[in-house]
Enzyme design. Structure first.
Site, PDB file in Angstrom:
ATOM      1  N   THR A  72      27.464  14.330  32.019  1.00  0.00           N
ATOM      2  CA  THR A  72      28.764  14.476  32.680  1.00  0.00           C
ATOM      3  C   THR A  72      29.494  15.717  32.193  1.00  0.00           C
ATOM      4  O   THR A  72      30.263  16.332  32.931  1.00  0.00           O
ATOM      5  CB  THR A  72      29.614  13.210  32.416  1.00  0.00           C
ATOM      6  N   THR A  87      26.533  10.756  28.139  1.00  0.00           N
ATOM      7  CA  THR A  87      26.955   9.697  27.208  1.00  0.00           C
ATOM      8  C   THR A  87      26.053   8.465  27.264  1.00  0.00           C
ATOM      9  O   THR A  87      25.991   7.696  26.308  1.00  0.00           O
ATOM     10  CB  THR A  87      28.400   9.238  27.517  1.00  0.00           C
ATOM     11  N   ASP A  88      25.359   8.266  28.404  1.00  0.00           N
ATOM     12  CA  ASP A  88      24.703   6.965  28.610  1.00  0.00           C
ATOM     13  C   ASP A  88      23.573   6.657  27.625  1.00  0.00           C
ATOM     14  O   ASP A  88      23.411   5.510  27.221  1.00  0.00           O
ATOM     15  CB  ASP A  88      24.208   6.851  30.056  1.00  0.00           C
TER      16      ASP A  88
HETATM   17  C1  SIN Z   1      27.930  10.598  31.126  1.00  0.00           C
HETATM   18  O1  SIN Z   1      27.540  11.638  30.622  1.00  0.00           O
HETATM   19  O2  SIN Z   1      29.056  10.116  30.799  1.00  0.00           O
HETATM   20  C2  SIN Z   1      27.170   9.820  32.146  1.00  0.00           C
HETATM   21  C3  SIN Z   1      26.008  10.539  32.704  1.00  0.00           C
HETATM   22  C4  SIN Z   1      24.971  10.815  31.681  1.00  0.00           C
HETATM   23  O3  SIN Z   1      24.788  10.023  30.757  1.00  0.00           O
HETATM   24  O4  SIN Z   1      24.284  11.840  31.830  1.00  0.00           O
END
Ligand code: SIN
Length: 334
Positions: free
Chosen positions: A14, A94-95
């Site tokens: 993200t 983040t995932d």
């Molecule tokens: C994020 O980064 O918050 C979600 C998408 C990902 O993990 O690439």
């Protein structure tokens, strides 16, 4: 490259995401902007001479896989071996960030700092948090006392072993459970809440003893040959059918996310005992978001030594990989 340089590796997420509407924080596409644009968006960072960037992948981290992990481990090891490099920053979604952080910590054993960072809002958002997180991550990588793998998000510094994504929307989406954060990054300065949790010889405190202390990054096999390790969970109505199906498919390791103190439905536990006796490695973690399984007399399945199910899976994967490698080496000798 000048002495004291920081290398920033981009993997997507993200933090590199974009949507057509600055008010849309969920309907965006991750992994759109290159790592150079990300560093350029941080005042004072883009033009810094002491910064080198490299795009390792460009993916939404829900799609993270072994091929990117292997490449990332190789690039981390490559850059950290250069005397001019002070530390590394990795931008990541983040995932699965906590998984990559733990994987890199076990495989690369960095003494220099490797700081993963991310964003909960796309770069196009009115609330974009990526530039500040990236700036904070570079501050941590430059800090003289930093070492090992940590995660920086929303001004908080987490150890790779402890960190967990605990919220799907909040900007401060990560937590370090009972261990607590290492510290905070405030206006470019660090305020530590506890001692930096690594030793100076290969960061032994983060790794289970079963995994070799030396860096494994250059000897990781082709991803097609990584051992299959899966996670199953205990819940109301759980039984052994999923385990039986996985064993029939040749799974080599199973992590079971138990309820509470790693407790399992009697049918699920029963289904795990025969593969364990036949050589499938079974590890029991807890599905609770904090705390750890406390071993007790009579336990039939070993516990994960405080690792969450996803991290116990990584540790088991590497342990099996190492066993394969050691087996191959002894076969070469004989
Ligand atoms: C994020 O980064 O918050 C979600 C998408 C990902 O993990 O690439």
């Amino acid at each position: 490259m000048q002495a004291g340089s920081i290398v920033v590796l981009g993997t997507g997420g993200t933090i590199a995401g974009r949507s057509i509407d600055a008010l849309d924080n969920i309907g965006y596409t991750a992994a759109q902007l290159g790592i150079e644009s990300l560093t350029a968006s941080v005042p004072g960072l883009g033009e810094a001479k002491l910064l080198l960037t490299e795009q390792v992948s460009q993916i939404d981290s829900k799609d993270m896989g072994f091929a990117v992990w292997r490449l990332l481990a190789q690039r981390v090891t490559h850059f950290l071996a250069r005397d001019e490099v002070k530390g590394l920053v990795i931008t990541h979604g983040t995932d699965t960030l906590e998984e990559t952080a733990f994987f890199v910590s076990l495989v690369c054993r960095p003494v220099k700092p490797v700081v993963l960072t991310c964003a909960m809002r796309p770069a196009s958002s009115l609330q974009a948090d990526g530039p500040q997180n990236l700036r904070d991550a570079v501050c941590v990588a430059r800090w003289p006392g930093a070492g090992g793998v940590v995660v920086v998000c929303a001004g908080r510094i987490h150890a790779a072993r402890d960190v967990q994504k605990v919220h799907p929307y909040r900007l401060d989406a990560f937590d370090s459970g009972d261990a607590g954060v290492i510290g905070h990054v405030e206006e470019g300065r660090l305020r530590l809440m506890r001692e930096w949790p690594f030793d100076k010889q290969g960061r032994a405190q983060v790794a289970p003893e079963s995994i070799a202390a030396e860096s494994l990054a250059q000897s990781l096999p082709d991803p097609a040959h990584w051992p299959r390790v899966e996670i199953v969970m205990n819940y109301a109505g759980a039984d052994g059918r999923l385990v039986e199906a996985l064993v029939a498919q040749g799974v080599r390791g199973l992590v079971v996310a138990g309820t509470g103190n790693g407790s399992l439905h009697v049918d699920l536990e029963q289904a795990l005992l025969s593969p364990q006796a036949a050589g499938v490695r079974v590890v029991r973690a807890s599905r609770c978001v904090a705390g750890q399984v406390l071993a007790k007399a009579g336990d039939k399945l070993p516990d994960s030594a405080g690792l969450t199910p996803v991290k116990a899976r990584i540790a088991l994967l590497l342990e099996l990989m190492q066993k394969d490698r050691d087996g191959d080496q002894s076969a070469d000798v004989s």
